[in-house]
Design a protein around this motif. Structure first.
Motif, PDB file in Angstrom:
ATOM      1  N   ARG A  44       0.833  -1.207   0.000  1.00 22.71           N
ATOM      2  CA  ARG A  44       0.000   0.000   0.000  1.00 22.71           C
ATOM      3  C   ARG A  44       0.867   1.256   0.000  1.00 22.71           C
ATOM      4  O   ARG A  44       0.590   2.210  -0.713  1.00 22.71           O
ATOM      5  N   ASP A  45       1.931   1.247   0.796  1.00 22.17           N
ATOM      6  CA  ASP A  45       2.830   2.403   0.828  1.00 22.17           C
ATOM      7  C   ASP A  45       3.552   2.585  -0.507  1.00 22.17           C
ATOM      8  O   ASP A  45       3.760   3.700  -0.963  1.00 22.17           O
ATOM      9  N   ARG A  46       3.899   1.483  -1.130  1.00 15.54           N
ATOM     10  CA  ARG A  46       4.647   1.535  -2.391  1.00 15.54           C
ATOM     11  C   ARG A  46       3.768   1.915  -3.586  1.00 15.54           C
ATOM     12  O   ARG A  46       4.178   2.654  -4.461  1.00 15.54           O
ATOM     13  N   PHE A  47       2.547   1.359  -3.634  1.00 12.35           N
ATOM     14  CA  PHE A  47       1.696   1.518  -4.814  1.00 12.35           C
ATOM     15  C   PHE A  47       0.503   2.437  -4.592  1.00 12.35           C
ATOM     16  O   PHE A  47      -0.262   2.681  -5.513  1.00 12.35           O
ATOM     17  N   GLY A  48       0.308   2.918  -3.393  1.00 16.43           N
ATOM     18  CA  GLY A  48      -0.754   3.886  -3.124  1.00 16.43           C
ATOM     19  C   GLY A  48      -2.055   3.262  -2.677  1.00 16.43           C
ATOM     20  O   GLY A  48      -2.375   2.121  -3.008  1.00 16.43           O
ATOM     21  N   GLU A  49      -2.778   4.058  -1.904  1.00 14.54           N
ATOM     22  CA  GLU A  49      -4.090   3.609  -1.420  1.00 14.54           C
ATOM     23  C   GLU A  49      -5.049   3.476  -2.589  1.00 14.54           C
ATOM     24  O   GLU A  49      -4.980   4.211  -3.552  1.00 14.54           O
ATOM     25  N   GLN A  73     -10.867  -4.907  11.539  1.00 18.28           N
ATOM     26  CA  GLN A  73     -10.725  -4.777  12.991  1.00 18.28           C
ATOM     27  C   GLN A  73      -9.836  -3.591  13.353  1.00 18.28           C
ATOM     28  O   GLN A  73     -10.074  -2.913  14.354  1.00 18.28           O
ATOM     29  N   LEU A  74      -8.815  -3.348  12.555  1.00 21.67           N
ATOM     30  CA  LEU A  74      -7.898  -2.234  12.790  1.00 21.67           C
ATOM     31  C   LEU A  74      -8.423  -0.909  12.234  1.00 21.67           C
ATOM     32  O   LEU A  74      -7.773   0.123  12.368  1.00 21.67           O
ATOM     33  N   GLU A  75      -9.601  -0.975  11.584  1.00 17.90           N
ATOM     34  CA  GLU A  75     -10.224   0.181  10.936  1.00 17.90           C
ATOM     35  C   GLU A  75      -9.286   0.817   9.912  1.00 17.90           C
ATOM     36  O   GLU A  75      -9.178   2.035   9.805  1.00 17.90           O
ATOM     37  N   GLU A  76      -8.602  -0.057   9.152  1.00 17.47           N
ATOM     38  CA  GLU A  76      -7.706   0.398   8.088  1.00 17.47           C
ATOM     39  C   GLU A  76      -8.385   0.230   6.737  1.00 17.47           C
ATOM     40  O   GLU A  76      -9.380  -0.465   6.603  1.00 17.47           O
ATOM     41  N   GLU A  77      -7.787   0.853   5.734  1.00 17.34           N
ATOM     42  CA  GLU A  77      -8.294   0.762   4.371  1.00 17.34           C
ATOM     43  C   GLU A  77      -8.353  -0.697   3.914  1.00 17.34           C
ATOM     44  O   GLU A  77      -7.468  -1.490   4.223  1.00 17.34           O
ATOM     45  N   GLN A  78      -9.398  -1.017   3.155  1.00 15.93           N
ATOM     46  CA  GLN A  78      -9.565  -2.365   2.611  1.00 15.93           C
ATOM     47  C   GLN A  78      -8.924  -2.442   1.224  1.00 15.93           C
ATOM     48  O   GLN A  78      -8.812  -1.435   0.520  1.00 15.93           O
ATOM     49  N   PRO A  79      -8.530  -3.648   0.810  1.00 18.07           N
ATOM     50  CA  PRO A  79      -8.041  -3.828  -0.561  1.00 18.07           C
ATOM     51  C   PRO A  79      -9.152  -3.527  -1.569  1.00 18.07           C
ATOM     52  O   PRO A  79     -10.335  -3.604  -1.230  1.00 18.07           O
TER      53      PRO A  79
END
Length: 115
Positions: A44-49, A73-79
């Motif tokens: 994600r960091d390399r290719f962008g959200e 669960q971590l409330e992070e962005e989904q693929p």
């Protein structure tokens, strides 16, 4: 998987990254999930959200779905997509896997048969 990954990349016109995660019996869950989460953050960091999908075959498919749950669960962005090829998703062992192979898989991947 090298040939399959190449074909997947060609068919989707996307960069495909294969993650060599730890597998049982060398490690127990959640070691592979933690490695998948680290690989997700790297990609994600390399290719962008908004541009990274996850996929897996067999236990790797289970891991892809487990990663999606962990991210929620971590409330992070989904693929952008989650693709499972032959995942083992029915874990109600008493009704869906009442056989030796099911017990073997449960012992191997989940760390033991739970009644």
């Amino acid at each position: 998987y090298k040939e399959f990954i190449g074909r997947l990349s060609a068919a989707t016109q996307a960069v495909v990254i294969a993650v060599d995660y730890s597998k049982p019996p060398a490690v127990q869950f959640p070691a592979g999930l933690n490695e998948a989460l680290a690989a997700w953050h790297w990609a994600r960091d390399r290719f962008g959200e908004g541009s990274v999908a996850v996929a897996g075959d067999s236990s790797g498919a289970n891991l892809a779905f487990a990663l999606v749950v962990k991210l929620a669960q971590l409330e992070e962005e989904q693929p952008v997509a989650c693709i499972g090829i032959s995942p083992w998703l029915r874990l109600d062992l008493k009704t869906s896997l009442p056989n030796l192979y099911g017990k073997f898989c449960a012992d191997l991947y989940l760390g033991g048969w739970h009644k």
